[in-house]
Design a protein around this motif. Structure first.
Motif, PDB file in Angstrom:
ATOM      1  N   VAL A  61       0.858  -1.189   0.000  1.00 55.44           N
ATOM      2  CA  VAL A  61       0.000   0.000   0.000  1.00 55.44           C
ATOM      3  C   VAL A  61       0.894   1.238   0.000  1.00 55.44           C
ATOM      4  O   VAL A  61       1.675   1.451   0.939  1.00 55.44           O
ATOM      5  CB  VAL A  61      -0.942   0.006   1.221  1.00 55.44           C
ATOM      6  CG1 VAL A  61      -1.843   1.230   1.196  1.00 55.44           C
ATOM      7  CG2 VAL A  61      -1.789  -1.259   1.252  1.00 55.44           C
ATOM      8  N   ARG A  62       0.773   2.066  -1.070  1.00 56.47           N
ATOM      9  CA  ARG A  62       1.651   3.234  -1.200  1.00 56.47           C
ATOM     10  C   ARG A  62       1.008   4.524  -0.700  1.00 56.47           C
ATOM     11  O   ARG A  62       1.700   5.386  -0.146  1.00 56.47           O
ATOM     12  CB  ARG A  62       2.055   3.399  -2.674  1.00 56.47           C
ATOM     13  CG  ARG A  62       2.917   2.272  -3.205  1.00 56.47           C
ATOM     14  CD  ARG A  62       4.182   2.131  -2.377  1.00 56.47           C
ATOM     15  NE  ARG A  62       5.044   1.056  -2.897  1.00 56.47           N
ATOM     16  CZ  ARG A  62       6.141   0.637  -2.282  1.00 56.47           C
ATOM     17  NH1 ARG A  62       6.484   1.165  -1.108  1.00 56.47           N
ATOM     18  NH2 ARG A  62       6.864  -0.330  -2.796  1.00 56.47           N
ATOM     19  N   SER A  63      -0.278   4.677  -0.895  1.00 59.83           N
ATOM     20  CA  SER A  63      -0.921   5.935  -0.484  1.00 59.83           C
ATOM     21  C   SER A  63      -2.423   5.691  -0.285  1.00 59.83           C
ATOM     22  O   SER A  63      -2.945   4.630  -0.626  1.00 59.83           O
ATOM     23  CB  SER A  63      -0.700   7.037  -1.532  1.00 59.83           C
ATOM     24  OG  SER A  63      -1.253   6.647  -2.784  1.00 59.83           O
ATOM     25  N   PHE A  64      -3.075   6.751   0.279  1.00 66.91           N
ATOM     26  CA  PHE A  64      -4.518   6.686   0.532  1.00 66.91           C
ATOM     27  C   PHE A  64      -5.155   7.954   0.007  1.00 66.91           C
ATOM     28  O   PHE A  64      -4.690   9.073   0.288  1.00 66.91           O
ATOM     29  CB  PHE A  64      -4.798   6.557   2.034  1.00 66.91           C
ATOM     30  CG  PHE A  64      -6.266   6.649   2.378  1.00 66.91           C
ATOM     31  CD1 PHE A  64      -7.148   5.648   1.991  1.00 66.91           C
ATOM     32  CD2 PHE A  64      -6.769   7.751   3.067  1.00 66.91           C
ATOM     33  CE1 PHE A  64      -8.494   5.731   2.289  1.00 66.91           C
ATOM     34  CE2 PHE A  64      -8.109   7.839   3.364  1.00 66.91           C
ATOM     35  CZ  PHE A  64      -8.979   6.823   2.977  1.00 66.91           C
ATOM     36  N   HIS A  65      -6.202   7.803  -0.798  1.00 69.48           N
ATOM     37  CA  HIS A  65      -6.945   8.932  -1.359  1.00 69.48           C
ATOM     38  C   HIS A  65      -8.241   9.062  -0.565  1.00 69.48           C
ATOM     39  O   HIS A  65      -9.173   8.256  -0.714  1.00 69.48           O
ATOM     40  CB  HIS A  65      -7.242   8.690  -2.839  1.00 69.48           C
ATOM     41  CG  HIS A  65      -6.000   8.545  -3.672  1.00 69.48           C
ATOM     42  ND1 HIS A  65      -5.305   9.618  -4.186  1.00 69.48           N
ATOM     43  CD2 HIS A  65      -5.304   7.433  -4.059  1.00 69.48           C
ATOM     44  CE1 HIS A  65      -4.249   9.190  -4.872  1.00 69.48           C
ATOM     45  NE2 HIS A  65      -4.229   7.867  -4.807  1.00 69.48           N
ATOM     46  N   SER A  66      -8.271  10.103   0.286  1.00 69.79           N
ATOM     47  CA  SER A  66      -9.404  10.250   1.200  1.00 69.79           C
ATOM     48  C   SER A  66     -10.680  10.628   0.462  1.00 69.79           C
ATOM     49  O   SER A  66     -11.785  10.266   0.899  1.00 69.79           O
ATOM     50  CB  SER A  66      -9.076  11.315   2.259  1.00 69.79           C
ATOM     51  OG  SER A  66      -8.756  12.557   1.624  1.00 69.79           O
ATOM     52  N   ASP A  67     -10.550  11.379  -0.692  1.00 72.16           N
ATOM     53  CA  ASP A  67     -11.766  11.783  -1.389  1.00 72.16           C
ATOM     54  C   ASP A  67     -12.495  10.599  -2.006  1.00 72.16           C
ATOM     55  O   ASP A  67     -13.735  10.583  -2.089  1.00 72.16           O
ATOM     56  CB  ASP A  67     -11.426  12.818  -2.464  1.00 72.16           C
ATOM     57  CG  ASP A  67     -10.310  12.334  -3.378  1.00 72.16           C
ATOM     58  OD1 ASP A  67      -9.670  11.306  -3.030  1.00 72.16           O
ATOM     59  OD2 ASP A  67     -10.075  12.960  -4.431  1.00 72.16           O
ATOM     60  N   GLU A  68     -11.733   9.593  -2.465  1.00 70.31           N
ATOM     61  CA  GLU A  68     -12.353   8.406  -3.052  1.00 70.31           C
ATOM     62  C   GLU A  68     -12.467   7.247  -2.061  1.00 70.31           C
ATOM     63  O   GLU A  68     -13.189   6.283  -2.308  1.00 70.31           O
ATOM     64  CB  GLU A  68     -11.544   7.943  -4.267  1.00 70.31           C
ATOM     65  CG  GLU A  68     -11.467   8.989  -5.376  1.00 70.31           C
ATOM     66  CD  GLU A  68     -10.637   8.505  -6.549  1.00 70.31           C
ATOM     67  OE1 GLU A  68     -10.146   7.357  -6.478  1.00 70.31           O
ATOM     68  OE2 GLU A  68     -10.482   9.253  -7.531  1.00 70.31           O
ATOM     69  N   GLY A  69     -11.727   7.311  -0.980  1.00 73.44           N
ATOM     70  CA  GLY A  69     -11.751   6.234   0.005  1.00 73.44           C
ATOM     71  C   GLY A  69     -11.061   4.968  -0.472  1.00 73.44           C
ATOM     72  O   GLY A  69     -11.422   3.874  -0.039  1.00 73.44           O
TER      73      GLY A  69
END
Length: 445
Positions: free
Chosen positions: A340-348
């Motif tokens: 897991v490299r990153s998290f996009h909070s807007d898309e979840g």
């Protein structure tokens, strides 16, 4: 025994635990018998070498073997017969039927070993019947003849047939190449063994070979003879087959070891089979490794599930960034591993980078059946706050040990009377005898 009882016994009407009707009525066996009768059976050497165990089971009963022997009475192609290792269905009556088949003088190579339900009397009669056959190369299991001269008599009969002039039965080269496991294996004719010039030399020798046979069947006759005053030339296909056969059988001796020189077709076949075997072994190893990895991943996923849940409650989706994960792809029915490299909070959704370099934004939810968390980042895995590392205490190596040695206690004094054990007892007894003798010595006046 009357004729009807003998025929019934020969047909295999014996009390058996299981019936043979299923085998006799099966389409495969019916087709095999039909092809054997009309000379269209595809077996070794163009239908001339019949290895029976390749077509019927070794556990076949007497009725099945009787049908095969009946079909052989109509077959005119088979020259070599392997009818060994039928422990459940080959009896004395089948030896009688086999002798009847051999009396037609079509089969000259026979292997009838390891048929344990036959008796010595039947083999003695079979030896007498061999005199009226064309069998010149043969093998039979020697356990039938222990303590008797049946084997020597049998070998004498086939030796006489082999040395007959003119020969009782002509031998085909392809059958000679295929036959083995005999008391005396058939050998290639001398004219073919001495051939050094390939097809050109074969044509020059003008041997008695069939001009229209692609397998170059020998037709007999004296060396160099011609029929009707004309030398018979060998066909092109026959000469090519003989040359390839000789090349495959050629041996080269180096340092006392034998090296077999293969033909191009044989070498290509060996290479193809070895490559196929290596690929199968590689696929098997890969399947075993994949299954082991998936099992280990399932165990780790179940173990890390509480830690992942706690991290998601504290930091949300960003709490699992850096975790090593595995993702189930239902279309391909396989697990893919990545990080897991990153998290996009807007898309979840999380960005997962797989081992092969591909990236994908997916939702890491669904339980251990769809997503498995295998390994946390280093800071999370140790459950410690990220900070400066403590310097390690340097230790100066020394040769002396800080351990205080134990003080050894002194050995206890020897007991009275001298040393311990039998040696001390004998020594003390000798000392007492000496003191008693000295005490009894008379003193001088």
């Amino acid at each position: 025994m009357d004729t009807d009882d003998a025929q019934a016994k020969l047909a295999g009407n014996r009390p058996k635990r299981c019936t043979e009707s299923r085998t006799l009525e099966s389409p495969a066996f019916v087709d095999f018998i039909a092809r054997l009768r009309n000379n269209t059976l595809e077996c070794d050497a163009g239908g001339k070498v019949l290895r029976l165990k390749r077509f019927i089971s070794a556990n076949s009963g007497p009725k099945v073997l009787h049908e095969v022997l009946e079909a052989l009475t109509e077959n005119t192609t088979v020259e070599a017969l392997y009818i060994q290792n039928f422990e459940s269905g080959f009896f004395d009556e089948h030896l009688v039927k086999l002798a009847e088949v051999l009396s037609l003088k079509r089969i000259w190579c026979l292997n009838v070993g390891e048929n344990f339900r036959t008796t010595l009397g039947a083999w003695k009669q079979f030896t007498e019947d061999l005199k009226d056959t064309a069998v010149s190369h043969m093998y039979a299991s020697e356990h039938h003849f222990i303590g008797t001269d049946v084997k020597h008599r049998m070998k004498a009969v086939i030796r006489e047939t082999r040395n007959a002039d003119p020969p009782v039965r002509d031998h085909s080269l392809e059958v000679i190449a295929q036959c083995g496991n005999m008391w005396y294996n058939p050998k290639l004719p001398m004219w073919a063994r001495e051939m050094k010039g390939g097809t050109g030399s074969l044509v020059e020798r003008q041997q008695m070979a069939s001009a229209d046979s692609s397998m170059c069947q020998l037709t007999g006759g004296a060396r160099g003879e011609a029929k009707n005053g004309k030398a018979k030339k060998v066909g092109t296909a026959a000469a090519r087959d003989v040359e390839s056969f000789l090349l495959s059988k050629r041996r080269t001796f180096r340092d006392g070891k034998r090296t077999v020189r293969q033909t191009e077709a044989g070498a290509a076949y060996v290479l193809l089979e070895s490559g196929k075997r290596k690929r199968q072994e590689k696929l098997k190893r890969e399947r075993v490794a994949t299954k082991r990895r998936d099992d280990e991943g399932l165990a780790l996923s179940k173990t890390n599930q509480p830690i992942v849940s706690e991290a998601l409650q504290l930091k949300g989706g960003a709490g699992v960034v850096g975790w090593r994960v595995r993702v189930w792809w239902p279309d391909e029915h396989v697990w893919f591993y990545g990080t897991v490299r990153s998290f996009h909070s807007d898309e979840g959704k999380h960005l997962v980078e797989y081992e092969d370099g591909d990236t994908q934004q997916i939702s890491l939810s669904g339980g251990v059946e769809k997503v498995g968390f295998l390994k946390a980042p280093r800071a999370v895995n140790k459950n410690k706050a990220v900070g400066p590392k403590k310097p390690k205490r340097e230790s100066t190596p020394t040769r002396k040990s800080g351990r205080t040695p134990k003080i050894r206690t002194e050995s206890p004094p020897p007991p009275p009377g001298g040393l311990r054990g039998s040696h001390g007892i004998r020594k003390a007894a000798a000392a007492r005898r000496l003191s008693d003798q000295l005490a009894n010595v008379p003193k001088r006046a």
